[in-house]
Design a protein around this motif. Structure first.
Motif, PDB file in Angstrom:
ATOM      1  N   ASP A 206       0.827  -1.206   0.000  1.00 13.62           N
ATOM      2  CA  ASP A 206       0.000   0.000   0.000  1.00 13.62           C
ATOM      3  C   ASP A 206       0.862   1.257   0.000  1.00 13.62           C
ATOM      4  O   ASP A 206       0.613   2.212  -0.757  1.00 13.62           O
ATOM      5  CB  ASP A 206      -0.905   0.024   1.237  1.00 13.62           C
ATOM      6  CG  ASP A 206      -1.970  -1.065   1.214  1.00 13.62           C
ATOM      7  OD1 ASP A 206      -2.217  -1.617   0.126  1.00 13.62           O
ATOM      8  OD2 ASP A 206      -2.531  -1.349   2.285  1.00 13.62           O
ATOM      9  N   GLU A 207       1.872   1.265   0.863  1.00 14.28           N
ATOM     10  CA  GLU A 207       2.735   2.441   0.960  1.00 14.28           C
ATOM     11  C   GLU A 207       3.552   2.640  -0.304  1.00 14.28           C
ATOM     12  O   GLU A 207       3.777   3.781  -0.736  1.00 14.28           O
ATOM     13  CB  GLU A 207       3.657   2.316   2.176  1.00 14.28           C
ATOM     14  CG  GLU A 207       2.949   2.383   3.515  1.00 14.28           C
ATOM     15  CD  GLU A 207       2.209   3.691   3.715  1.00 14.28           C
ATOM     16  OE1 GLU A 207       2.682   4.732   3.199  1.00 14.28           O
ATOM     17  OE2 GLU A 207       1.167   3.690   4.379  1.00 14.28           O
ATOM     18  N   ALA A 210       1.178   4.148  -2.781  1.00 14.79           N
ATOM     19  CA  ALA A 210       0.919   5.553  -2.462  1.00 14.79           C
ATOM     20  C   ALA A 210       2.093   6.436  -2.878  1.00 14.79           C
ATOM     21  O   ALA A 210       1.904   7.555  -3.374  1.00 14.79           O
ATOM     22  CB  ALA A 210       0.646   5.707  -0.969  1.00 14.79           C
ATOM     23  N   ARG A 216      -2.332   9.252  -1.519  1.00 17.06           N
ATOM     24  CA  ARG A 216      -2.707   8.214  -0.556  1.00 17.06           C
ATOM     25  C   ARG A 216      -4.211   7.952  -0.572  1.00 17.06           C
ATOM     26  O   ARG A 216      -4.648   6.817  -0.395  1.00 17.06           O
ATOM     27  CB  ARG A 216      -2.265   8.623   0.865  1.00 17.06           C
ATOM     28  CG  ARG A 216      -0.755   8.817   0.990  1.00 17.06           C
ATOM     29  CD  ARG A 216      -0.371   9.267   2.405  1.00 17.06           C
ATOM     30  NE  ARG A 216      -0.660   8.253   3.391  1.00 17.06           N
ATOM     31  CZ  ARG A 216       0.121   7.212   3.652  1.00 17.06           C
ATOM     32  NH1 ARG A 216       1.238   7.034   2.967  1.00 17.06           N
ATOM     33  NH2 ARG A 216      -0.208   6.335   4.586  1.00 17.06           N
ATOM     34  N   LEU A 254      -3.845   4.568   5.380  1.00 16.75           N
ATOM     35  CA  LEU A 254      -3.551   5.369   4.197  1.00 16.75           C
ATOM     36  C   LEU A 254      -4.140   6.769   4.295  1.00 16.75           C
ATOM     37  O   LEU A 254      -3.621   7.708   3.682  1.00 16.75           O
ATOM     38  CB  LEU A 254      -4.081   4.667   2.947  1.00 16.75           C
ATOM     39  CG  LEU A 254      -3.246   3.488   2.447  1.00 16.75           C
ATOM     40  CD1 LEU A 254      -4.031   2.683   1.422  1.00 16.75           C
ATOM     41  CD2 LEU A 254      -1.931   3.974   1.854  1.00 16.75           C
ATOM     42  N   ALA A 258       2.136   9.171   6.263  1.00 15.56           N
ATOM     43  CA  ALA A 258       2.967   8.031   5.879  1.00 15.56           C
ATOM     44  C   ALA A 258       3.849   7.617   7.049  1.00 15.56           C
ATOM     45  O   ALA A 258       4.359   8.465   7.789  1.00 15.56           O
ATOM     46  CB  ALA A 258       3.835   8.397   4.683  1.00 15.56           C
TER      47      ALA A 258
END
Length: 306
Positions: A206-207, A210, A216, A254, A258
């Motif tokens: 996910d990061e 993003a 995000r 999200l 971060a």
């Protein structure tokens, strides 16, 4: 060997608090790597100690092919309650082998079938299937997504989806997932680590997604929408956008800032306690199993005439 041979069997109980701290306080990349390493080492140590106990238990059985000296009282005295522990270790080790073999077989079977089905499709890294069932997942070397899922996502969400799956490929997340699934088969006390790694591997992707799309919220919307549409993955050891992990927690993460990657988290913080707790449990497990193995080797060597 004494009680040291039993420690690696119960030390995985420390996995629950470590997993809770790591998945919530560490960067997902660091948490995935740390928890996977902890699971693999602890599973290997507990399996080794089961094998040591099985040697002592098997040596007592009539008609066994082991040297007669291995059933001497000196050998049995190296394990507390040798009759119960030694014989109980035999079916336990057989169960570990069977469950681990089934997990490996299923992973290879699903991967092989998927590759065979995708062999004639264009594209080396991405395969788009004309299927009405919405799903997306990452094979060890290819991304699989259906037109039904793509049709349900906005253009920006599609970019987030592909960025997410590419992150799974780049980081080889299938290896982490397979490792922790095998570890949980070897010792049920390691299941919290398996659950945590399933979550942190998705958070890691996910990061990365993003960071790739620089939005995000778009990634959060893609995950939420895909979760409503998707039916999951064909095997738990394959990574997927929304097929694994608690989706609401991922979306909430999200929508926040971060996570920061700390090379050396402070000791008296939640992140530091997670790291030091994992290191301490793994070290004690490794030392206990090594001590038991060396002790049993020396005892068996002394009891067996040359």
């Amino acid at each position: 060997m004494g009680v040291f041979v039993f420690l690696p069997l119960v030390l995985p109980l420390t996995a629950w608090p470590v997993a809770r701290l790591a998945e919530g306080r560490l960067h997902p990349r660091a948490a995935t790597r740390l928890l996977t390493a902890m699971a693999v080492v602890m599973a290997g140590c507990s399996t080794l100690c089961l094998a040591l106990l099985m040697v002592v238990g098997t040596a007592q059985l009539p008609g066994n092919p082991l040297p007669d000296g291995w059933s001497d009282p000196e050998v049995r005295a190296s394990v507390p309650h040798d009759e119960i522990a030694g014989r109980a270790a035999i079916p336990a080790l057989v169960a570990v082998a069977v469950l681990g073999g089934r997990t490996l077989h299923r992973h290879r079977r699903v991967t092989r079938q998927a590759r065979r089905a995708l062999a004639g499709l264009p594209g080396r890294t991405v395969a788009v299937l004309p299927d009405r069932t919405p799903y997306a997942y990452a094979l060890p070397d290819r991304i699989v997504v259906t037109t039904a899922l793509l049709d349900g996502l906005a253009p920006g969400e599609r970019r987030a989806l592909f960025a997410h799956e590419r992150a799974h490929l780049a980081a080889r997340h299938h290896r982490h997932l397979l490792a922790v699934h095998l570890a949980a088969r070897a010792n049920p006390f390691l299941r919290p680590l398996r659950t945590a790694v399933v979550y942190t591997a998705e958070r890691w992707a996910d990061e990365e997604a993003a960071r790739s799309v620089a939005d995000r919220r778009t990634v959060a919307r893609a995950i939420g929408r895909a979760a409503l549409l998707s039916t999951g993955t064909p095997a738990p050891t394959l990574a997927a956008l929304a097929g694994t992990g608690p989706v609401p927690r991922r979306v909430a993460a999200l929508l926040g800032p971060a996570p920061v990657a700390h090379s050396r988290p402070a000791t008296f913080t939640a992140a530091g306690l997670a790291v030091w707790g994992a290191a301490a449990g793994t070290l004690v497990s490794a030392m206990s199993s090594a001590n038991s193995a060396v002790t049993l080797f020396l005892v068996l060597h002394a009891s067996t005439p040359l």
